[in-house]
Design a protein around this motif. Sequence first.
Motif, PDB file in Angstrom:
ATOM      1  N   LEU A  20      72.201 110.518  95.395  1.00  0.00           N
ATOM      2  CA  LEU A  20      73.486 110.855  96.271  1.00  0.00           C
ATOM      3  C   LEU A  20      74.480 111.621  95.555  1.00  0.00           C
ATOM      4  N   THR A  21      74.965 111.332  94.511  1.00  0.00           N
ATOM      5  CA  THR A  21      76.040 111.896  93.331  1.00  0.00           C
ATOM      6  C   THR A  21      75.490 113.272  93.137  1.00  0.00           C
ATOM      7  N   ALA A  22      74.281 113.565  92.961  1.00  0.00           N
ATOM      8  CA  ALA A  22      73.519 114.930  92.777  1.00  0.00           C
ATOM      9  C   ALA A  22      73.823 115.675  93.790  1.00  0.00           C
ATOM     10  N   GLY A  23      73.300 115.435  94.976  1.00  0.00           N
ATOM     11  CA  GLY A  23      73.176 115.942  96.264  1.00  0.00           C
ATOM     12  C   GLY A  23      74.535 116.504  96.647  1.00  0.00           C
ATOM     13  N   LEU A  24      75.475 115.483  96.585  1.00  0.00           N
ATOM     14  CA  LEU A  24      77.035 115.813  96.753  1.00  0.00           C
ATOM     15  C   LEU A  24      77.587 116.937  95.901  1.00  0.00           C
ATOM     16  N   THR A  25      77.223 116.801  94.522  1.00  0.00           N
ATOM     17  CA  THR A  25      77.670 117.740  93.663  1.00  0.00           C
ATOM     18  C   THR A  25      77.155 119.066  93.846  1.00  0.00           C
ATOM     19  N   ALA A  26      75.742 119.210  94.157  1.00  0.00           N
ATOM     20  CA  ALA A  26      75.045 120.483  94.589  1.00  0.00           C
ATOM     21  C   ALA A  26      75.556 121.127  95.812  1.00  0.00           C
ATOM     22  N   ALA A  27      76.077 120.250  96.775  1.00  0.00           N
ATOM     23  CA  ALA A  27      76.833 120.833  98.049  1.00  0.00           C
ATOM     24  C   ALA A  27      78.027 121.067  97.725  1.00  0.00           C
ATOM     25  N   GLY A  28      78.791 121.078  96.458  1.00  0.00           N
ATOM     26  CA  GLY A  28      80.126 121.562  96.240  1.00  0.00           C
ATOM     27  C   GLY A  28      81.127 120.341  96.506  1.00  0.00           C
ATOM     28  N   HIS A  29      80.495 118.987  96.613  1.00  0.00           N
ATOM     29  CA  HIS A  29      81.645 117.826  96.803  1.00  0.00           C
ATOM     30  C   HIS A  29      81.374 116.850  95.940  1.00  0.00           C
ATOM     31  N   PRO A  30      81.780 117.072  94.505  1.00  0.00           N
ATOM     32  CA  PRO A  30      81.363 115.962  93.454  1.00  0.00           C
ATOM     33  C   PRO A  30      82.290 114.678  93.821  1.00  0.00           C
ATOM     34  N   PRO A  31      81.586 113.696  93.990  1.00  0.00           N
ATOM     35  CA  PRO A  31      82.239 112.559  94.205  1.00  0.00           C
ATOM     36  C   PRO A  31      83.300 111.994  93.347  1.00  0.00           C
ATOM     37  N   GLY A  32      84.338 111.404  93.750  1.00  0.00           N
ATOM     38  CA  GLY A  32      85.242 110.623  92.965  1.00  0.00           C
ATOM     39  C   GLY A  32      84.738 109.034  92.387  1.00  0.00           C
ATOM     40  N   HIS A  33      84.011 108.538  93.468  1.00  0.00           N
ATOM     41  CA  HIS A  33      83.517 107.231  93.210  1.00  0.00           C
ATOM     42  C   HIS A  33      82.505 107.019  94.414  1.00  0.00           C
ATOM     43  N   ILE A  34      81.176 106.400  93.988  1.00  0.00           N
ATOM     44  CA  ILE A  34      80.203 105.851  94.910  1.00  0.00           C
ATOM     45  C   ILE A  34      79.910 104.307  94.466  1.00  0.00           C
ATOM     46  N   HIS A  35      79.857 103.525  95.451  1.00  0.00           N
ATOM     47  CA  HIS A  35      79.536 102.056  95.277  1.00  0.00           C
ATOM     48  C   HIS A  35      78.305 101.884  95.925  1.00  0.00           C
ATOM     49  N   THR A  36      77.160 101.533  95.560  1.00  0.00           N
ATOM     50  CA  THR A  36      75.928 100.945  96.439  1.00  0.00           C
ATOM     51  C   THR A  36      75.543  99.580  96.121  1.00  0.00           C
ATOM     52  N   THR A  37      75.539  98.749  97.270  1.00  0.00           N
ATOM     53  CA  THR A  37      74.870  97.521  97.016  1.00  0.00           C
ATOM     54  C   THR A  37      73.648  97.462  97.808  1.00  0.00           C
ATOM     55  N   ALA A  38      72.800  96.694  96.915  1.00  0.00           N
ATOM     56  CA  ALA A  38      71.173  96.673  97.627  1.00  0.00           C
ATOM     57  C   ALA A  38      71.111  95.102  97.804  1.00  0.00           C
ATOM     58  N   THR A  39      70.425  94.775  98.922  1.00  0.00           N
ATOM     59  CA  THR A  39      70.077  93.517  99.346  1.00  0.00           C
ATOM     60  C   THR A  39      68.669  93.561  99.509  1.00  0.00           C
ATOM     61  N   VAL A  40      67.916  92.819  98.521  1.00  0.00           N
ATOM     62  CA  VAL A  40      66.318  92.600  98.558  1.00  0.00           C
ATOM     63  C   VAL A  40      65.972  91.347  99.471  1.00  0.00           C
ATOM     64  N   ARG A  41      65.319  91.576 100.315  1.00  0.00           N
ATOM     65  CA  ARG A  41      64.688  90.523 101.068  1.00  0.00           C
ATOM     66  C   ARG A  41      63.265  90.267 100.719  1.00  0.00           C
ATOM     67  N   LEU A  42      63.142  89.008 100.197  1.00  0.00           N
ATOM     68  CA  LEU A  42      61.884  88.471  99.800  1.00  0.00           C
ATOM     69  C   LEU A  42      61.386  87.469 100.864  1.00  0.00           C
ATOM     70  N   GLU A  43      60.167  87.671 101.433  1.00  0.00           N
ATOM     71  CA  GLU A  43      59.776  86.587 102.494  1.00  0.00           C
ATOM     72  C   GLU A  43      58.403  86.050 102.124  1.00  0.00           C
ATOM     73  N   ARG A  44      58.096  84.896 102.704  1.00  0.00           N
ATOM     74  CA  ARG A  44      56.756  84.498 102.993  1.00  0.00           C
ATOM     75  C   ARG A  44      55.614  85.446 103.461  1.00  0.00           C
ATOM     76  N   ALA A  45      54.608  85.586 102.980  1.00  0.00           N
ATOM     77  CA  ALA A  45      53.745  86.669 103.572  1.00  0.00           C
ATOM     78  C   ALA A  45      52.420  86.049 103.305  1.00  0.00           C
ATOM     79  N   GLY A  46      51.648  85.520 104.257  1.00  0.00           N
ATOM     80  CA  GLY A  46      50.599  84.556 104.196  1.00  0.00           C
ATOM     81  C   GLY A  46      50.643  83.816 102.949  1.00  0.00           C
ATOM     82  N   GLU A  47      49.529  83.691 102.050  1.00  0.00           N
ATOM     83  CA  GLU A  47      49.624  82.794 101.010  1.00  0.00           C
ATOM     84  C   GLU A  47      50.895  82.978  99.839  1.00  0.00           C
TER      85      GLU A  47
END
Length: 138
Positions: free
Chosen positions: A62-89
Amino acid sequence: MPDRRAEAEWEGNLKDGRGRLKLESGAFQGNYSFRDRFEDGKGTNPEELLGAAHAGCFTMALTAGLTAAGHPPGHIHTTATVRLERAGEGFAITKIDLATEGTVPGITPADFPGTSREGQSWMPGIEGARRHLDQPDR
């Protein structure tokens, strides 16, 4: 580009055993167990590390894309939530949610969602993980 490596070791049976995860760079080494992964343990787990990798990759793209578009970010923060669920056995990662916030001079909040969705297409990664990526913008 160089290959990146990580290691995992396990000792003992599944329920009572324990393991260790280690990055080649030495930046991280941590213990994990059945309890850490499937219950309320305090160690790390593979899904947590996968989430960190996915969030890091997306944020850089995202930082690369924003910078290429002429808008270098001052700050980017991303949180990932990974869901692990029962699947069959077994179990399956069924979803990875990314929530991204940023300070980007020169764009409005309304411009940010479209740009962050584009960031997904710049990410190198496993196609299967991308199929389960849901990226709500904040």
